[in-house]
Motif scaffolding. Structure first.
Motif, PDB file in Angstrom:
ATOM      1  N   GLY A  29      -4.315  -0.967 -18.052  1.00  0.00           N
ATOM      2  CA  GLY A  29      -2.987  -1.204 -18.621  1.00  0.00           C
ATOM      3  C   GLY A  29      -1.922  -1.241 -17.542  1.00  0.00           C
ATOM      4  O   GLY A  29      -1.045  -2.109 -17.544  1.00  0.00           O
ATOM      5  N   THR A  30      -2.026  -0.324 -16.597  1.00  0.00           N
ATOM      6  CA  THR A  30      -1.057  -0.292 -15.503  1.00  0.00           C
ATOM      7  C   THR A  30      -1.164  -1.569 -14.693  1.00  0.00           C
ATOM      8  O   THR A  30      -0.156  -2.220 -14.385  1.00  0.00           O
ATOM      9  N   ALA A  31      -2.405  -1.935 -14.360  1.00  0.00           N
ATOM     10  CA  ALA A  31      -2.614  -3.128 -13.544  1.00  0.00           C
ATOM     11  C   ALA A  31      -2.040  -4.357 -14.236  1.00  0.00           C
ATOM     12  O   ALA A  31      -1.291  -5.133 -13.635  1.00  0.00           O
ATOM     13  N   GLY A  32      -2.377  -4.509 -15.513  1.00  0.00           N
ATOM     14  CA  GLY A  32      -1.858  -5.658 -16.253  1.00  0.00           C
ATOM     15  C   GLY A  32      -0.342  -5.608 -16.355  1.00  0.00           C
ATOM     16  O   GLY A  32       0.335  -6.616 -16.181  1.00  0.00           O
ATOM     17  N   GLY A  33       0.165  -4.401 -16.620  1.00  0.00           N
ATOM     18  CA  GLY A  33       1.615  -4.235 -16.745  1.00  0.00           C
ATOM     19  C   GLY A  33       2.350  -4.629 -15.492  1.00  0.00           C
ATOM     20  O   GLY A  33       3.380  -5.307 -15.545  1.00  0.00           O
ATOM     21  N   ILE A  34       1.800  -4.242 -14.340  1.00  0.00           N
ATOM     22  CA  ILE A  34       2.448  -4.585 -13.068  1.00  0.00           C
ATOM     23  C   ILE A  34       2.536  -6.096 -12.922  1.00  0.00           C
ATOM     24  O   ILE A  34       3.588  -6.652 -12.614  1.00  0.00           O
ATOM     25  N   ARG A  35       1.407  -6.760 -13.200  1.00  0.00           N
ATOM     26  CA  ARG A  35       1.389  -8.226 -13.034  1.00  0.00           C
ATOM     27  C   ARG A  35       2.415  -8.891 -13.958  1.00  0.00           C
ATOM     28  O   ARG A  35       3.171  -9.756 -13.566  1.00  0.00           O
ATOM     29  N   ILE A  36       2.416  -8.462 -15.236  1.00  0.00           N
ATOM     30  CA  ILE A  36       3.297  -9.101 -16.210  1.00  0.00           C
ATOM     31  C   ILE A  36       4.760  -8.823 -15.877  1.00  0.00           C
ATOM     32  O   ILE A  36       5.596  -9.748 -15.841  1.00  0.00           O
ATOM     33  N   LEU A  37       5.064  -7.566 -15.585  1.00  0.00           N
ATOM     34  CA  LEU A  37       6.458  -7.225 -15.306  1.00  0.00           C
ATOM     35  C   LEU A  37       6.941  -7.932 -14.044  1.00  0.00           C
ATOM     36  O   LEU A  37       8.055  -8.467 -13.997  1.00  0.00           O
ATOM     37  N   ARG A  38       6.079  -7.983 -13.036  1.00  0.00           N
ATOM     38  CA  ARG A  38       6.455  -8.633 -11.786  1.00  0.00           C
ATOM     39  C   ARG A  38       6.787 -10.109 -12.040  1.00  0.00           C
ATOM     40  O   ARG A  38       7.830 -10.605 -11.629  1.00  0.00           O
ATOM     41  N   ALA A  39       5.888 -10.781 -12.760  1.00  0.00           N
ATOM     42  CA  ALA A  39       6.089 -12.212 -13.015  1.00  0.00           C
ATOM     43  C   ALA A  39       7.357 -12.443 -13.836  1.00  0.00           C
ATOM     44  O   ALA A  39       8.169 -13.318 -13.509  1.00  0.00           O
ATOM     45  N   ASN A  40       7.538 -11.643 -14.889  1.00  0.00           N
ATOM     46  CA  ASN A  40       8.721 -11.827 -15.735  1.00  0.00           C
ATOM     47  C   ASN A  40      10.001 -11.552 -14.976  1.00  0.00           C
ATOM     48  O   ASN A  40      10.986 -12.280 -15.098  1.00  0.00           O
ATOM     49  N   LEU A  41       9.972 -10.490 -14.191  1.00  0.00           N
ATOM     50  CA  LEU A  41      11.168 -10.102 -13.465  1.00  0.00           C
ATOM     51  C   LEU A  41      11.515 -11.161 -12.423  1.00  0.00           C
ATOM     52  O   LEU A  41      12.686 -11.504 -12.236  1.00  0.00           O
ATOM     53  N   LEU A  42      10.479 -11.716 -11.770  1.00  0.00           N
ATOM     54  CA  LEU A  42      10.738 -12.765 -10.778  1.00  0.00           C
ATOM     55  C   LEU A  42      11.395 -13.970 -11.448  1.00  0.00           C
ATOM     56  O   LEU A  42      12.291 -14.588 -10.894  1.00  0.00           O
ATOM     57  N   ASP A  43      10.935 -14.278 -12.667  1.00  0.00           N
ATOM     58  CA  ASP A  43      11.551 -15.377 -13.417  1.00  0.00           C
ATOM     59  C   ASP A  43      13.009 -15.053 -13.717  1.00  0.00           C
ATOM     60  O   ASP A  43      13.889 -15.899 -13.550  1.00  0.00           O
ATOM     61  N   GLU A  44      13.246 -13.837 -14.195  1.00  0.00           N
ATOM     62  CA  GLU A  44      14.591 -13.479 -14.643  1.00  0.00           C
ATOM     63  C   GLU A  44      15.571 -13.381 -13.481  1.00  0.00           C
ATOM     64  O   GLU A  44      16.713 -13.799 -13.601  1.00  0.00           O
ATOM     65  N   ILE A  45      15.091 -12.835 -12.353  1.00  0.00           N
ATOM     66  CA  ILE A  45      15.986 -12.614 -11.214  1.00  0.00           C
ATOM     67  C   ILE A  45      16.582 -13.930 -10.736  1.00  0.00           C
ATOM     68  O   ILE A  45      17.698 -13.969 -10.242  1.00  0.00           O
ATOM     69  N   ARG A  46      15.854 -15.028 -10.946  1.00  0.00           N
ATOM     70  CA  ARG A  46      16.355 -16.322 -10.484  1.00  0.00           C
ATOM     71  C   ARG A  46      17.304 -16.983 -11.472  1.00  0.00           C
ATOM     72  O   ARG A  46      17.844 -18.046 -11.201  1.00  0.00           O
ATOM     73  N   LYS A  47      17.497 -16.372 -12.636  1.00  0.00           N
ATOM     74  CA  LYS A  47      18.338 -17.007 -13.649  1.00  0.00           C
ATOM     75  C   LYS A  47      19.814 -16.949 -13.255  1.00  0.00           C
ATOM     76  O   LYS A  47      20.262 -15.986 -12.626  1.00  0.00           O
ATOM     77  N   PRO A  48      20.569 -17.970 -13.649  1.00  0.00           N
ATOM     78  CA  PRO A  48      21.983 -18.023 -13.252  1.00  0.00           C
ATOM     79  C   PRO A  48      22.792 -16.810 -13.701  1.00  0.00           C
ATOM     80  O   PRO A  48      23.709 -16.400 -12.995  1.00  0.00           O
ATOM     81  N   TYR A  49      22.457 -16.223 -14.857  1.00  0.00           N
ATOM     82  CA  TYR A  49      23.297 -15.126 -15.307  1.00  0.00           C
ATOM     83  C   TYR A  49      23.201 -13.909 -14.387  1.00  0.00           C
ATOM     84  O   TYR A  49      24.133 -13.122 -14.291  1.00  0.00           O
ATOM     85  N   VAL A  50      22.070 -13.789 -13.687  1.00  0.00           N
ATOM     86  CA  VAL A  50      21.929 -12.705 -12.717  1.00  0.00           C
ATOM     87  C   VAL A  50      22.853 -12.967 -11.528  1.00  0.00           C
ATOM     88  O   VAL A  50      23.558 -12.075 -11.055  1.00  0.00           O
ATOM     89  N   LEU A  51      22.849 -14.231 -11.082  1.00  0.00           N
ATOM     90  CA  LEU A  51      23.735 -14.624  -9.984  1.00  0.00           C
ATOM     91  C   LEU A  51      25.196 -14.426 -10.396  1.00  0.00           C
ATOM     92  O   LEU A  51      26.022 -13.950  -9.618  1.00  0.00           O
ATOM     93  N   THR A  52      25.509 -14.784 -11.642  1.00  0.00           N
ATOM     94  CA  THR A  52      26.874 -14.610 -12.132  1.00  0.00           C
ATOM     95  C   THR A  52      27.281 -13.147 -12.047  1.00  0.00           C
ATOM     96  O   THR A  52      28.358 -12.817 -11.557  1.00  0.00           O
ATOM     97  N   ALA A  53      26.406 -12.260 -12.532  1.00  0.00           N
ATOM     98  CA  ALA A  53      26.723 -10.839 -12.507  1.00  0.00           C
ATOM     99  C   ALA A  53      26.887 -10.360 -11.072  1.00  0.00           C
ATOM    100  O   ALA A  53      27.723  -9.519 -10.780  1.00  0.00           O
ATOM    101  N   ARG A  54      26.095 -10.943 -10.159  1.00  0.00           N
ATOM    102  CA  ARG A  54      26.203 -10.566  -8.752  1.00  0.00           C
ATOM    103  C   ARG A  54      27.555 -11.010  -8.198  1.00  0.00           C
ATOM    104  O   ARG A  54      28.237 -10.240  -7.535  1.00  0.00           O
TER     105      ARG A  54
END
Lengths: 339, 351
Positions: free
Chosen positions: A214-239
């Motif tokens: 579960g941890t292993a799978g969770g790391i992979r999923i969270l990492r991938a999702n977070l990488l997607d989200e971090i690149r979204k414009p609203y993150v840049l806007t907040a920055r």
């Protein structure tokens, strides 16, 4: 929101009905019934008793247990009994003379099962959220590679193998056998702080073993999702708004990236029972997994049906909880936005 | 190597020192496939109360220039040389009281005291510029509380006030709306409100009207102009739309492949363009007064990011290409009239 929850509950009930159909079909599938199983066990028994029933005696028994009625009637009867809480009895526990109510068989193991899987789940979340966040924020760093390596290993190596290796290592280096949930002196003791502490100590290894995948799978999923989200414009806007990086990360991308993790919360409940059969056998854990295995092999139909209904019910309830959590977390789901 | 040049040599003799001076800024994105030179020695000045238009085709480095100023580049982008000299609020005008933003830590305290607080940024796509799972009010109030010392209640009434200021109808109800529940124009107004929350001295608007329909576009530009008149802030208007430039800008920098090829007061750009690229851009504006059969386009396409041409970057597409010169050397910026510089061998003695 209330309408949404109401809709979900209706769907959940319909799903439960569907599950009951499938469960009933499954337990009716094998040739023969509990009577023939009992017969063959008796006949092949090592006790050497030559107690063999005649066909008539068997048919009488079938009539007694209403096993001779048409399939549909039996299904409806069974459903009615389930609905009023008459969940049936188990013949493997207590024998034919004094069968044990399935609820007693299950409830005995239920607390232990919840303790084991609960420990694994808590450990899983405590580990995968920070590691996943680190992996995404420091993408391609040494730490990220290490986390990815361990993650893939955790997903690839079967749980029971990890269990065996852990058992060996702990025995080799700490000199203790850690199988089971209690030390011998506590097994039949009444509950006390000492017993609780003993249980917690014994939960560590099952927790690690069951939590690894579960941890292993969770790391992979969270990492991938977070990488997607971090690149979204609203993150840049907040920055560009001047938000400090850590607050930014926690408030925006992590919140969205945790959605899939939240939706997997629902699978935790059924996994409480059905997810750890082999590990439970290897680690000699007194949980429900092995009971279900035995019930299916011994055609202990009422017990098997009850456990399967329980797993099904927990799946449905878990999914319902996930859905409600998600709707609460994500207004797009709550308001039915599809853009 | 492009030499440092300034726009401060422009007309006004007693011009105040620039609010923001970008000097020889270069920003690269080293990726696996090669090094992408997004900004290649850009210089310009921005003055209080004025609007600088940065114009160019997609991929010419306009947005990266702007994000470099904000020190908010996405990985793996980094500033490799140059200075971003900013004169912070509350300091007397003078050549020495400037901060080089490029030398600050991107997430450091000093930079965060400027980013968002003194330099605001408006994005092209207001749809994706708001978090979909937070109300716009939440994000607006966040902006207010980041930059103003107010409690939650005051922040909320300030938020409503700001929304009224950017002419959002039913301001109070809008606070509880999600960005995807608003129209494009309203979203951009709310976006502007979040940026105005800190009363910035510089507003960078990155294609603020590109995603909007023409009517809304005009309204948003009007709004920005009136906010500028009220607050005296300077605007950097990034666009590929020369119509927006004509309407908004006092001064224009034309960018091509990460370089400023021509900069001039807005009238010079439209009436006395010098660089072949600027001329080509102007030719490709459709005119309703002329019954042209075919709209002029610029020959060729923008070169691939990994294979930048030698010499003048525009030479493969230039109608006035001079073999042996344009493909051999890089044209330096050359003053052609007060405040007007062009990087082209057709002018001066370079050709």
């Amino acid at each position: 929101m209330l309408a949404y929850i109401g809709r979900r509950i209706v769907i959940a009930l319909a799903t439960m009905w569907g599950i009951s159909l499938i469960v009933f079909v499954i337990i009716e599938l094998p040739p023969g019934d509990a009577i023939t199983t009992a017969m063959s066990l008796q006949a092949g028994g090592e006790s050497g008793t030559s107690f063999i029933m005649t066909d008539e005696e068997m048919n009488n028994l079938r009539r007694l247990y209403a096993l001779d009625r048409p399939l549909l009637v039996r299904y409806v009867n069974w459903l009615q009994r389930l609905a009023v809480g008459r969940w049936g009895v188990s013949y493997t526990y207590g024998g034919y003379a004094s069968p044990t109510p399935v609820w007693e068989v299950v409830s005995d193991k239920f607390a232990m099962t919840v303790a084991v899987t609960g420990a694994a789940t808590v450990l899983t979340w405590l580990l995968f959220v920070p590691i996943g966040v680190y992996s995404a924020v420091r993408q391609y760093s040494l730490g990220d590679y290490a986390a990815s390596f361990i993650g893939f290993m955790g997903m690839a190596v079967p749980d029971f193998l990890i269990a065996l290796v852990m058992l060996f290592l702990v025995f080799r280096f700490a000199g203790v056998a850690v199988a089971g949930l209690f030390s011998p002196e506590y097994i039949d003791a009444a509950w006390s702080l000492g017993k609780l502490w003993d249980l917690l100590k014994h939960l560590i290894i099952p927790g690690i073993v069951l939590g690894t995948a579960g941890t292993a799978g969770g790391i992979r999923i969270l990492r991938a999702n977070l990488l997607d989200e971090i690149r979204k414009p609203y993150v840049l806007t907040a920055r560009t708004r001047g938000l400090p990086e850590m607050r930014l990360l926690l408030k925006y991308p992590l919140r969205v990236a945790l959605n899939p993790a939240v939706s997997s919360v629902g699978y935790v409940l059924p996994a409480l029972i059905g997810g750890s059969v082999i590990v439970s056998v290897v680690l000699d854990l007194n949980t429900l997994g092995p009971v279900l295995l035995e019930a299916l092999r011994g055609q202990d139909t009422q017990l098997a049906a009850f456990i399967m209904m329980l797993i099904g019910g927990l799946t449905v309830i878990g999914t319902l909880i996930s859905d409600i959590l998600l709707a609460w977390l994500d207004p797009r789901i709550r308001k039915g936005f599809t853009g | 190597m492009q030499q440092t040049h300034t726009a401060s040599s422009r007309a006004a003799p007693e011009a105040p020192p620039a609010l923001l001076s970008v000097r020889d800024l270069a920003t690269h994105f080293p990726v696996d496939e090669g090094n992408v030179v997004a900004v290649d020695g850009v210089s310009f000045d921005l003055y209080e109360g004025q609007t600088l238009g940065i114009v160019g085709e997609s991929g010419c480095g306009k947005s990266v220039t702007a994000l470099s100023i904000m020190m908010a580049l996405s990985r793996p982008g980094r500033i490799v040389k140059g200075e971003i000299l900013y004169r912070p609020r509350g300091q007397d005008p003078g050549p020495d009281e400037v901060i080089d933003l490029a030398a600050l830590k991107p997430d450091g305290k000093e930079m965060r005291a400027i980013r968002g607080a003194e330099i605001g940024y408006i994005f092209q796509e207001p749809m994706t510029a708001f978090s979909p799972v937070h109300t716009v009010g939440n994000q607006l109030i966040e902006a207010i509380r980041l930059h103003r010392d107010v409690d939650g209640k005051e922040a909320k009434s300030l938020a409503i006030e700001l929304l009224r200021q950017v002419e959002v109808p039913l301001a109070e109800q809008r606070l509880d709306a999600y960005s995807w529940e608003l129209s494009g124009g309203l979203r951009q107004r709310v976006m502007i409100a979040t940026v105005m929350a800190s009363n910035p001295r510089v507003l960078i608007a990155d294609e603020p009207t590109t995603a909007l329909d023409v009517t809304t576009q005009a309204q948003i530009l009007d709004l920005m102009r009136s906010l500028q008149q009220q607050s005296g802030m300077a605007i950097i208007m990034i666009t590929h739309d020369l119509g927006v430039i004509a309407e908004m800008a006092d001064y224009v920098a034309v960018m091509y492949l990460g370089k400023v090829v021509e900069n001039a007061p807005v009238d010079d750009i439209f009436h006395a363009p010098k660089h072949p690229y600027t001329k080509a851009l102007l030719r490709s504006i459709p005119k309703i007064t002329e019954a042209e059969e075919e709209l002029a386009t610029i020959a060729g396409t923008v070169p691939h990011a990994y294979s930048r041409p030698e010499g003048c970057l525009f030479h493969p597409r230039c109608p006035e290409f001079m073999a042996g010169t344009c493909d051999a050397r890089t044209p330096p910026p050359l003053p052609v009239s007060p405040g007007h510089h062009v990087s082209c061998f057709l002018y001066g003695d370079g050709g």
